[in-house]
Design a protein around this motif. Structure first.
Motif, short mmCIF file in Angstrom:
data_model
loop_
_atom_site.label_atom_id
_atom_site.label_comp_id
_atom_site.label_asym_id
_atom_site.label_seq_id
_atom_site.Cartn_x
_atom_site.Cartn_y
_atom_site.Cartn_z
N MET A 1 1.16 -1.28 -0.20
CA MET A 1 -0.12 -0.25 0.15
C MET A 1 0.65 1.44 0.05
SD MET A 1 -3.16 1.23 2.69
CE MET A 1 -4.08 -0.48 1.87
N ALA A 2 0.30 2.25 -0.46
CA ALA A 2 1.38 3.74 -0.87
C ALA A 2 0.86 4.52 0.04
CB ALA A 2 1.29 4.16 -2.57
N ILE A 3 1.75 3.90 1.56
CA ILE A 3 1.81 4.65 2.57
C ILE A 3 2.39 6.69 2.44
CG2 ILE A 3 2.28 5.27 4.17
CD1 ILE A 3 -0.30 3.45 4.55
N GLU A 4 3.15 5.90 1.54
CA GLU A 4 4.04 7.86 1.17
C GLU A 4 2.90 8.41 -0.22
OE1 GLU A 4 7.17 4.91 2.77
OE2 GLU A 4 5.14 4.98 1.00
N ASN A 5 1.77 7.54 -0.65
CA ASN A 5 1.04 8.89 -1.85
C ASN A 5 -0.21 9.06 -1.16
OD1 ASN A 5 -0.66 8.79 -3.36
ND2 ASN A 5 -0.62 7.27 -5.09
N SER A 125 -8.68 0.42 -6.98
CA SER A 125 -9.11 -0.29 -5.52
C SER A 125 -8.88 -2.12 -6.59
CB SER A 125 -10.50 -0.21 -5.58
OG SER A 125 -10.99 1.00 -4.75
N TYR A 126 -7.49 -2.59 -5.98
CA TYR A 126 -7.70 -3.96 -6.44
C TYR A 126 -7.91 -4.76 -5.36
CZ TYR A 126 -3.72 -1.54 -9.07
OH TYR A 126 -2.73 -0.54 -9.48
N GLU A 127 -9.28 -5.47 -5.21
CA GLU A 127 -9.95 -6.12 -5.08
C GLU A 127 -9.92 -7.89 -5.05
OE1 GLU A 127 -13.40 -2.51 -4.26
OE2 GLU A 127 -13.63 -4.60 -5.04
N GLY A 128 -9.65 -9.00 -3.90
CA GLY A 128 -10.00 -9.48 -4.22
C GLY A 128 -9.03 -10.42 -2.65
N ARG A 250 -11.05 -8.30 -9.45
CA ARG A 250 -11.18 -7.29 -9.85
C ARG A 250 -10.34 -5.74 -9.61
NH1 ARG A 250 -15.35 -7.64 -5.96
NH2 ARG A 250 -16.47 -9.08 -7.46
N ILE A 251 -10.51 -4.89 -10.44
CA ILE A 251 -9.83 -3.49 -9.63
C ILE A 251 -10.78 -2.81 -10.59
CG2 ILE A 251 -7.93 -2.42 -11.19
CD1 ILE A 251 -6.16 -4.73 -11.98
#
Length: 274
Positions: A1-5, A125-128, A250-251
């Motif tokens: 996860m891109a925490i800096e982002n 969102s990357y979901e799975g 899914r994305i």
């Protein structure tokens, strides 16, 4: 996860809403809220009703947000992509308006053109089996079609205003906003197709294993009673749908907000040289 982002997103959000940044270091963001932002985020309706009714000046709160996992136990609100505060901010962005039009503030002694840029901020969102969100910002020059990733970060040191500066004028876009939006979306979709998605393969494999286990369970429980068998099939179908909803990879692509930003030729050229 891109925490800096996420940390940059939080910083940009509060700066854009005229909040004073008291501390911004190593994953900790301390912010002095404005009256408007306190009312919007801090859930103190009775306090604000009280001070407004009496005509007193309000005292907006000062809040700290922690995005660095190593500082999670320190004083402040722990922030991550799934935290209620982040979703609250997403909702405020929708209510505050998803599109804006701003002009770079320039000191011009003669007629100076401003170039239109379409800026879109998105959440992927990357979901799975596992989930993660990523925030991205893109800018598209509506004159020459140049595209820049990380647009909000590039513009964070610039000054903007809703009114155009003296002696400046806007150039007419050659690329329409709708077409520009489609270019950005198509670019992201193509980039996603070119990525390696091991997480999706892993989630798909897990989905198949869960479906096999479900089928085995209900096969073992087959009944000769027709009514009971129908109930078994209904429950199996429901559980199958639940498993697919949970593990089907899914994305999702969601536009958080965006706008038209008119930049000076000098700034536009600096961006294009990056």
């Amino acid at each position: 996860m891109a925490i800096e982002n996420l940390h940059e997103f939080m910083t940009n959000y509060f700066v854009a809403n005229d909040c004073k940044i008291v501390e911004n270091k190593n994953g900790k963001l301390k912010v002095q809220l404005t009256d408007v932002m306190d009312e919007l985020l801090m859930n103190r309706p009775f306090y604000w009703q009280y001070v407004k009714k009496l005509g007193y000046p309000g005292q907006p709160m000062q809040v700290s947000f922690i995005t660095n996992p190593e500082r999670r136990e320190e004083e402040g609100e722990w922030i991550h992509f799934g935290s209620p505060r982040v979703h609250q901010i997403f909702r405020t962005l929708k209510t505050q308006g998803r599109m804006t039009k701003l002009y770079e503030q320039v000191q011009a002694g003669q007629r100076t053109p401003l170039t239109p840029w379409l800026v879109i901020n998105l959440k992927i969102s990357y979901e799975g089996k596992q989930k993660k969100d990523e925030l991205l910002s893109f800018g598209l020059n509506l004159i020459n079609g140049a595209m820049l990733k990380g647009m909000m970060e590039s513009m964070e040191d610039l000054s903007f205003h809703s009114n155009i500066s003296d002696f400046t004028y806007t150039m007419t876009p050659i690329i329409r906003v709708k077409s520009g939006y489609q270019r950005i979306i198509q670019y992201i979709e193509k980039s996603l197709q070119q990525e390696t998605h091991d997480w999706a393969a892993e989630s798909w494999q897990h989905l198949q294993e869960e479906l096999k286990l479900l089928e085995h369970f209900y096969t073992e429980g087959e009944s000769e009673d027709a009514e009971e068998e129908a109930e078994y099939e209904r429950l199996m179908e429901q559980e199958r749908k639940d498993i697919e909803n949970r593990y089907q990879p899914r994305i999702r692509l969601e536009v958080v907000n965006g706008g038209l930003f008119y930049l000076s030729q000098q700034t536009s050229n600096q961006f294009l040289q990056k």
